[in-house]
Design a protein around this motif. Structure first.
Motif, PDB file in Angstrom:
ATOM      1  N   ILE A   1      76.746  42.433  45.588  1.00  9.81           N
ATOM      2  CA  ILE A   1      75.368  41.957  45.721  1.00  9.81           C
ATOM      3  C   ILE A   1      74.430  43.148  45.580  1.00  9.81           C
ATOM      4  CG2 ILE A   1      73.686  40.819  47.214  1.00  9.81           C
ATOM      5  CD1 ILE A   1      76.038  39.409  48.589  1.00  9.81           C
ATOM      6  N   GLU A   2      73.510  43.057  44.635  1.00 11.33           N
ATOM      7  CA  GLU A   2      72.534  44.129  44.417  1.00 11.33           C
ATOM      8  C   GLU A   2      71.130  43.534  44.503  1.00 11.33           C
ATOM      9  OE1 GLU A   2      71.277  47.567  41.151  1.00 11.33           O
ATOM     10  OE2 GLU A   2      72.784  46.057  40.634  1.00 11.33           O
ATOM     11  N   LEU A   3      70.407  43.913  45.539  1.00 15.86           N
ATOM     12  CA  LEU A   3      69.026  43.466  45.681  1.00 15.86           C
ATOM     13  C   LEU A   3      68.129  44.416  44.901  1.00 15.86           C
ATOM     14  CD1 LEU A   3      68.936  42.588  49.488  1.00 15.86           C
ATOM     15  CD2 LEU A   3      69.465  41.104  47.550  1.00 15.86           C
ATOM     16  N   LYS A   4      67.359  43.865  43.968  1.00 17.41           N
ATOM     17  CA  LYS A   4      66.462  44.691  43.167  1.00 17.41           C
ATOM     18  C   LYS A   4      65.425  43.809  42.498  1.00 17.41           C
ATOM     19  CE  LYS A   4      69.076  44.587  38.809  1.00 17.41           C
ATOM     20  NZ  LYS A   4      69.654  45.407  37.727  1.00 17.41           N
ATOM     21  N   LYS A   5      64.341  44.425  42.068  1.00 21.90           N
ATOM     22  CA  LYS A   5      63.307  43.694  41.343  1.00 21.90           C
ATOM     23  C   LYS A   5      63.818  43.388  39.940  1.00 21.90           C
ATOM     24  CE  LYS A   5      59.030  42.148  41.103  1.00 21.90           C
ATOM     25  NZ  LYS A   5      58.536  41.082  42.011  1.00 21.90           N
ATOM     26  N   LEU A   6      63.808  42.106  39.583  1.00 24.31           N
ATOM     27  CA  LEU A   6      64.282  41.708  38.265  1.00 24.31           C
ATOM     28  C   LEU A   6      63.184  41.852  37.221  1.00 24.31           C
ATOM     29  CD1 LEU A   6      66.330  38.485  39.093  1.00 24.31           C
ATOM     30  CD2 LEU A   6      67.171  40.826  38.825  1.00 24.31           C
ATOM     31  N   GLY A   7      63.615  42.102  35.978  1.00 29.59           N
ATOM     32  CA  GLY A   7      62.679  42.153  34.870  1.00 29.59           C
ATOM     33  C   GLY A   7      62.654  40.810  34.172  1.00 29.59           C
ATOM     34  N   ASN A   8      63.229  40.758  32.973  1.00 34.58           N
ATOM     35  CA  ASN A   8      63.273  39.502  32.217  1.00 34.58           C
ATOM     36  C   ASN A   8      64.692  38.962  32.112  1.00 34.58           C
ATOM     37  OD1 ASN A   8      64.339  41.428  30.543  1.00 34.58           O
ATOM     38  ND2 ASN A   8      63.194  40.794  28.719  1.00 34.58           N
ATOM     39  N   GLU A   9      65.525  39.276  33.133  1.00 34.01           N
ATOM     40  CA  GLU A   9      66.922  38.817  33.098  1.00 34.01           C
ATOM     41  C   GLU A   9      67.037  37.291  33.162  1.00 34.01           C
ATOM     42  OE1 GLU A   9      67.113  42.904  35.139  1.00 34.01           O
ATOM     43  OE2 GLU A   9      65.786  41.171  35.088  1.00 34.01           O
ATOM     44  N   ILE A  10      66.120  36.647  33.877  1.00 35.70           N
ATOM     45  CA  ILE A  10      66.184  35.187  34.001  1.00 35.70           C
ATOM     46  C   ILE A  10      65.400  34.555  32.859  1.00 35.70           C
ATOM     47  CG2 ILE A  10      65.649  33.188  35.432  1.00 35.70           C
ATOM     48  CD1 ILE A  10      66.013  34.903  37.887  1.00 35.70           C
ATOM     49  N   LYS A  11      66.136  33.965  31.922  1.00 41.37           N
ATOM     50  CA  LYS A  11      65.525  33.319  30.769  1.00 41.37           C
ATOM     51  C   LYS A  11      66.023  31.887  30.650  1.00 41.37           C
ATOM     52  CE  LYS A  11      65.275  37.634  28.099  1.00 41.37           C
ATOM     53  NZ  LYS A  11      65.716  38.325  26.858  1.00 41.37           N
ATOM     54  N   VAL A  12      65.167  31.001  30.197  1.00 40.27           N
ATOM     55  CA  VAL A  12      65.572  29.616  29.962  1.00 40.27           C
ATOM     56  C   VAL A  12      66.445  29.578  28.709  1.00 40.27           C
ATOM     57  CG1 VAL A  12      64.812  27.265  29.543  1.00 40.27           C
ATOM     58  CG2 VAL A  12      63.429  28.779  30.983  1.00 40.27           C
ATOM     59  N   PRO A  13      67.681  29.052  28.809  1.00 34.76           N
ATOM     60  CA  PRO A  13      68.580  28.991  27.636  1.00 34.76           C
ATOM     61  C   PRO A  13      67.981  28.177  26.497  1.00 34.76           C
ATOM     62  CG  PRO A  13      69.785  28.549  29.667  1.00 34.76           C
ATOM     63  CD  PRO A  13      68.330  28.537  30.017  1.00 34.76           C
ATOM     64  N   THR A  14      68.263  28.597  25.276  1.00 33.86           N
ATOM     65  CA  THR A  14      67.785  27.878  24.092  1.00 33.86           C
ATOM     66  C   THR A  14      68.958  27.631  23.140  1.00 33.86           C
ATOM     67  OG1 THR A  14      67.239  29.962  22.970  1.00 33.86           O
ATOM     68  CG2 THR A  14      65.481  28.886  24.235  1.00 33.86           C
ATOM     69  N   GLY A  15      68.739  26.772  22.153  1.00 33.37           N
ATOM     70  CA  GLY A  15      69.766  26.467  21.168  1.00 33.37           C
ATOM     71  C   GLY A  15      70.599  25.267  21.585  1.00 33.37           C
ATOM     72  N   GLY A  16      71.534  24.887  20.723  1.00 36.59           N
ATOM     73  CA  GLY A  16      72.403  23.751  21.010  1.00 36.59           C
ATOM     74  C   GLY A  16      71.692  22.411  20.869  1.00 36.59           C
ATOM     75  N   LYS A  17      72.445  21.352  20.985  1.00 38.07           N
ATOM     76  CA  LYS A  17      71.896  19.997  20.918  1.00 38.07           C
ATOM     77  C   LYS A  17      71.345  19.605  22.279  1.00 38.07           C
ATOM     78  CE  LYS A  17      73.098  15.165  19.968  1.00 38.07           C
ATOM     79  NZ  LYS A  17      74.179  14.209  19.605  1.00 38.07           N
ATOM     80  N   LYS A  18      70.080  19.220  22.335  1.00 31.96           N
ATOM     81  CA  LYS A  18      69.457  18.847  23.596  1.00 31.96           C
ATOM     82  C   LYS A  18      69.907  17.450  24.023  1.00 31.96           C
ATOM     83  CE  LYS A  18      64.986  18.050  25.809  1.00 31.96           C
ATOM     84  NZ  LYS A  18      63.510  18.039  25.619  1.00 31.96           N
ATOM     85  N   VAL A  19      70.424  17.355  25.249  1.00 30.14           N
ATOM     86  CA  VAL A  19      70.844  16.071  25.818  1.00 30.14           C
ATOM     87  C   VAL A  19      70.478  16.047  27.299  1.00 30.14           C
ATOM     88  CG1 VAL A  19      72.755  15.688  24.212  1.00 30.14           C
ATOM     89  CG2 VAL A  19      73.155  16.979  26.323  1.00 30.14           C
ATOM     90  N   SER A  20      70.416  14.851  27.862  1.00 34.78           N
ATOM     91  CA  SER A  20      70.236  14.722  29.309  1.00 34.78           C
ATOM     92  C   SER A  20      71.584  14.901  29.996  1.00 34.78           C
ATOM     93  CB  SER A  20      69.655  13.351  29.648  1.00 34.78           C
ATOM     94  OG  SER A  20      70.621  12.331  29.382  1.00 34.78           O
ATOM     95  N   ASN A  21      71.569  15.049  31.300  1.00 32.16           N
ATOM     96  CA  ASN A  21      72.816  15.197  32.042  1.00 32.16           C
ATOM     97  C   ASN A  21      73.679  13.944  31.899  1.00 32.16           C
ATOM     98  OD1 ASN A  21      74.472  16.827  33.723  1.00 32.16           O
ATOM     99  ND2 ASN A  21      73.879  15.617  35.509  1.00 32.16           N
ATOM    100  N   LYS A  22      73.058  12.780  31.940  1.00 33.22           N
ATOM    101  CA  LYS A  22      73.794  11.519  31.792  1.00 33.22           C
ATOM    102  C   LYS A  22      74.442  11.425  30.414  1.00 33.22           C
ATOM    103  CE  LYS A  22      73.211   6.496  32.172  1.00 33.22           C
ATOM    104  NZ  LYS A  22      72.238   5.395  32.454  1.00 33.22           N
ATOM    105  N   GLU A  23      73.706  11.820  29.375  1.00 35.07           N
ATOM    106  CA  GLU A  23      74.238  11.772  28.012  1.00 35.07           C
ATOM    107  C   GLU A  23      75.422  12.727  27.849  1.00 35.07           C
ATOM    108  OE1 GLU A  23      70.154  10.660  25.524  1.00 35.07           O
ATOM    109  OE2 GLU A  23      70.624  12.754  26.034  1.00 35.07           O
ATOM    110  N   PHE A  24      75.296  13.922  28.420  1.00 37.02           N
ATOM    111  CA  PHE A  24      76.385  14.888  28.288  1.00 37.02           C
ATOM    112  C   PHE A  24      77.640  14.421  29.029  1.00 37.02           C
ATOM    113  CE2 PHE A  24      78.821  18.580  29.779  1.00 37.02           C
ATOM    114  CZ  PHE A  24      79.152  19.135  28.543  1.00 37.02           C
ATOM    115  N   LYS A  25      77.467  13.854  30.206  1.00 37.60           N
ATOM    116  CA  LYS A  25      78.621  13.362  30.958  1.00 37.60           C
ATOM    117  C   LYS A  25      79.384  12.299  30.178  1.00 37.60           C
ATOM    118  CE  LYS A  25      76.992  14.325  35.659  1.00 37.60           C
ATOM    119  NZ  LYS A  25      76.505  13.725  36.935  1.00 37.60           N
ATOM    120  N   LYS A  26      78.657  11.427  29.486  1.00 42.68           N
ATOM    121  CA  LYS A  26      79.323  10.395  28.683  1.00 42.68           C
ATOM    122  C   LYS A  26      80.091  11.024  27.517  1.00 42.68           C
ATOM    123  CE  LYS A  26      78.656   5.935  26.417  1.00 42.68           C
ATOM    124  NZ  LYS A  26      79.707   6.210  25.436  1.00 42.68           N
ATOM    125  N   ILE A  27      79.458  12.002  26.847  1.00 44.14           N
ATOM    126  CA  ILE A  27      80.137  12.705  25.750  1.00 44.14           C
ATOM    127  C   ILE A  27      81.396  13.388  26.263  1.00 44.14           C
ATOM    128  CG2 ILE A  27      79.928  14.652  24.144  1.00 44.14           C
ATOM    129  CD1 ILE A  27      76.905  13.971  23.991  1.00 44.14           C
TER     130      ILE A  27
END
Length: 247
Positions: free
Chosen positions: A197-223
């Protein structure tokens, strides 16, 4: 005078760390491979190691987090089953799991069945039950909470610390009054434990993932469930992939 300045600097440093509520956590992801074998696969126990261990990383703040794999080389094991030469290759699918607790949403980028999916949906809190037990993990005092996952048929035990106020955690686990430092699925079938565990000020490490086919959680579970039924696997199961090649 010099000792006084050093003392003051130490106190200021400790106070700053005490207030720091963001950073990076490395987790050990340990799967009991033998527990995952069916009765008709008992002969594979001599070839497959009992435990398969990998690493994951969590970037966290009080309001958002990103959980991802730490890149490792696939592990290969050669052996013999029924007189034939067999090569097994352990791999893990890509997994970038972003959570925004303020907006109550998540975005997961993952590989499945040779395709890449981006799952976007609302966060839903698990029905946690609090247990009056404590233990230390990675130097932090932790409290216990449990719930039964109806979808995967797994009993989940989580240990969280109120010293870190983020509701984040490893894998798909979150929503407790403190950061989850360990998740135990089905009494050790899968054990995810904070190792660093390292406590520190984060820069831009947290990014929203992009790419892939967009689906809802329900749609992905069925697939996922449709594919796993077709392959004769238990819907909702997870863990390392085992690719078997026979020579």
């Amino acid at each position: 005078m010099k000792k006084l300045f050093l003392f003051i600097a130490l106190v200021i440093s400790q106070l700053a760390m005490a207030q720091m509520q963001e950073g990076v956590i490395d987790y050990e992801f340990k799967v009991n491979m033998h527990k995952g074998l069916g009765k008709d696969q008992e002969n594979m126990k001599g070839m497959i190691p009992e435990f398969r261990t990998s690493k994951n990383r969590l970037y966290f703040t009080p309001t958002e987090s990103l959980y991802t794999n730490i890149e490792e080389d696939p592990e290969e094991i050669n052996g013999n089953i029924g007189g034939g030469n067999v090569q097994m290759r352990f791999t893990r699918p890509q997994m970038d799991l972003y959570r925004n607790f303020e907006a109550s949403k998540f975005v997961t980028l993952t590989d499945f069945a040779g395709k890449k999916f981006r799952i976007e949906d609302s966060l839903k809190t698990s029905p946690w039950k609090f247990v009056d037990e404590t233990k230390k993990i990675a130097g932090y005092d932790c409290k216990k909470a449990t719930f039964f996952n109806e979808e995967t048929k797994q009993e989940v035990v989580a240990w969280y610390t109120e010293a870190l106020i983020s509701p984040a955690g490893p894998q798909g686990f979150w929503g407790l009054p403190g950061l989850i430092l360990q998740a135990d699925l089905n009494d050790g079938s899968t054990l995810i434990t904070a190792s660093k565990i390292e406590l520190k000020k984060l820069g831009n490490e947290i990014k929203v993932p992009t790419g892939g086919k967009k689906v809802s959680n329900k749609e992905f579970k069925k697939i996922r469930d449709d594919y796993m039924k077709e392959m004769g696997m238990q819907p909702g199961s997870a863990g390392p992939r085992i690719m078997i090649r026979t020579n």
